[in-house]
Design a protein around this motif. Structure first.
Motif, mmCIF file in Angstrom:
data_model
loop_
_atom_site.group_PDB
_atom_site.id
_atom_site.type_symbol
_atom_site.label_atom_id
_atom_site.label_comp_id
_atom_site.label_asym_id
_atom_site.label_seq_id
_atom_site.Cartn_x
_atom_site.Cartn_y
_atom_site.Cartn_z
ATOM 1 N N PRO A 6 0.834 -1.219 0.000
ATOM 2 C CA PRO A 6 0.000 0.000 0.000
ATOM 3 C C PRO A 6 0.862 1.260 0.000
ATOM 4 N N SER A 8 0.656 5.603 0.217
ATOM 5 C CA SER A 8 -0.165 6.750 0.591
ATOM 6 C C SER A 8 -0.260 7.737 -0.566
ATOM 7 N N HIS A 27 9.110 2.288 6.007
ATOM 8 C CA HIS A 27 8.324 1.061 6.118
ATOM 9 C C HIS A 27 8.966 0.180 7.184
ATOM 10 N N GLU A 43 -3.584 2.912 -0.720
ATOM 11 C CA GLU A 43 -4.020 2.452 0.583
ATOM 12 C C GLU A 43 -5.416 2.960 0.942
ATOM 13 N N GLN A 47 -8.431 1.860 -4.131
ATOM 14 C CA GLN A 47 -7.319 0.919 -3.961
ATOM 15 C C GLN A 47 -6.899 0.297 -5.294
ATOM 16 N N LYS A 94 -1.383 -12.128 4.111
ATOM 17 C CA LYS A 94 -1.225 -10.765 4.632
ATOM 18 C C LYS A 94 -0.001 -10.724 5.534
ATOM 19 N N GLY A 96 1.793 -7.931 7.614
ATOM 20 C CA GLY A 96 1.717 -6.550 8.054
ATOM 21 C C GLY A 96 0.698 -5.808 7.213
ATOM 22 N N ASP A 97 1.125 -4.724 6.533
ATOM 23 C CA ASP A 97 0.200 -3.964 5.708
ATOM 24 C C ASP A 97 0.256 -4.383 4.240
ATOM 25 N N SER A 98 1.086 -5.358 3.901
ATOM 26 C CA SER A 98 1.248 -5.776 2.513
ATOM 27 C C SER A 98 0.694 -7.181 2.295
#
Length: 457
Positions: A6, A8, A27, A43, A47, A94, A96-98
């Motif tokens: 993701p 920003s 990151h 993000e 998306q 998944k 973390g955020d990725s």
């Protein structure tokens, strides 16, 4: 490993949109390793998965940063939701955020975004085939010239006879790239004496901003940076261009995209308007994914084009029409779908200085007639030359630039203009630039016949 990461809005505007080849991203990088492949996605919002592929070149777990290098492009974006709906992302994990995805799925994501980016020659061949199938004809040089002009500067002027396809070229170009819904043609009217006919106005009685279709279209382009937008001002010199387009001409001079702002009304009025419904923004940014094309005719109903406009645009001509080459419409293949970032990847931002000495000599000749070239014109001619590499022969590209950027500045009567035309023609004959020579000869004939000459027919 392969990941969807993701990004920003701030990172998109700072690094992704300008296609920064290498950048450092903050990151946690707990699971990322050097040589991992990364495809970014928004993000927030819809998306979109973005058609750029990066390689992790360094990981600093202490500083919580990773270094990314841009290594490849795909054709267009893909909504993340659609990737799940089409069962492309089945075994993602998944992290973390990725999202970590297996190599086969990573390839499927790239294929769903149109696969590997076409070469620029392949892109233009597809556009030309689309135009031919639609039943229209533009010679290869004209199409390539228009494409290069758009890469150099977001404003192009098309001049010529009525009915020769001036306003159709930007429309067909947009359609061929899959952006037909994002094309707007707006006929200019003779009474346009200020920019409210494009930008709208603030109604002080109701406390609302009343936008025009043009400003709504620009706002849509600003809020949709992933697609290309094409705005055609048809018969743009039916009114004085400087009267209604001056803010745009000035704004386009800014080097940084975020500085290309047009003020619609005051922030104070906008804050007051917020007490009611959601108000229209009080300022707009002219985004990099928006291109302007103006068509002009030169007759008794139109206004002259000033140096302020000529300085800021390439002028392409549509006077020679070969009716025998007009094709019969056939089955039209699906248009190419190309994202704004992929289109921008064809752009070269480093000027080509190989014709600097010729430009200086031409400028010296212009100076004798109290004319001359500015830094802007010099820079943009050299940008055009850089962006024409592998599309046009170098001499052809420079010949076109002399004709499109320098000769439109020449107008007047008397000995100085006559001598300038003679000197320029002699110089260009030495260099063998036939397009510019032909136009100079036409201008000389008009000077001898009418006692006055200019570039426009």
């Amino acid at each position: 490993m392969n990941y969807l990461l993701p990004i920003s809005e701030e990172i998109y505007q700072k690094h992704i949109a300008p296609l920064t080849p290498r950048f450092i991203l903050t990151h946690p990088a707990v699971h990322l390793q050097v040589n991992d492949a990364i495809i970014p996605f928004e993000e927030s919002g819809q998306q979109h998965i973005l058609p750029l592929i990066y390689r992790v070149t360094a990981v600093n777990r202490t500083a919580k940063t990773i270094s990314l290098q841009l290594i490849d492009f795909c054709q267009h974006t893909l909504p993340l939701k659609e990737a799940f709906t089409r069962n492309i992302l089945i075994s993602q994990e998944k992290m973390g955020d990725s999202l970590r995805i297996a190599p086969p799925e990573f390839e499927e994501v790239k294929n769903a975004m149109g696969g590997k980016r076409r070469t620029e020659q392949e892109l233009l061949t597809s556009i030309r085939n689309y135009i031919t199938a639609r039943g229209y004809y533009y010679d290869e040089e004209t199409l390539y010239n228009y494409h290069i002009c758009l890469k150099t500067r977001p404003l192009v002027i098309l001049a010529g006879l009525s009915g020769t396809g001036k306003s159709k070229l930007p429309q067909l170009y947009a359609e061929a790239l899959g952006h037909k819904p994002r094309y707007l043609r707006l006929p200019v009217r003779p009474n346009w004496n200020d920019d409210r006919y494009l930008l709208g106005y603030f109604n002080t009685i109701t406390g609302e901003y009343i936008p025009e279709p043009a400003v709504e279209f620009i706002h849509e382009a600003e809020t949709d940076p992933y697609n290309l937008y094409f705005f055609c001002l048809d018969e743009m010199n039916l009114a004085h261009v400087e009267y209604y387009f001056s803010q745009f001409l000035s704004t386009m001079e800014e080097e940084q995209p975020e500085d290309r702002r047009i003020q619609l009304y005051s922030k104070y009025l906008w804050e007051r308007a917020q007490k009611g419904a959601d108000p229209f923004p009080y300022q707009l940014v002219i985004p990099e994914n928006l291109f302007f094309t103006g068509t002009i005719n030169v007759d008794e109903t139109t206004k002259p084009i000033s140096d302020k406009v000529i300085d800021r645009a390439n002028t392409l001509e549509f006077f020679s029409v070969d009716l025998e080459k007009m094709p019969i419409p056939t089955t039209v293949a699906p248009p190419i779908s190309i994202a704004a970032s992929t289109w921008r990847s064809y752009r070269i931002n480093t000027p080509d200085l190989s014709y600097r000495s010729q430009i200086i000599e031409i400028n010296k000749l212009l100076n004798r007639a109290d004319l001359g070239l500015g830094y802007r014109v010099l820079h943009e001619i050299e940008l055009y030359l850089a962006n024409s590499i592998e599309l046009l022969e170098p001499d052809t590209a420079f010949d076109l630039q002399v004709k499109q950027r320098i000769l439109p500045r020449i107008r007047g009567a008397g000995y100085k203009i006559e001598q300038l035309l003679n000197d320029l023609r002699a110089f260009l004959r030495q260099q063998n630039f036939p397009r510019s020579i032909q136009r100079l000869e036409e201008m000389q004939h008009r000077l001898q016949h009418d006692g006055y000459t200019n570039f426009w027919r």
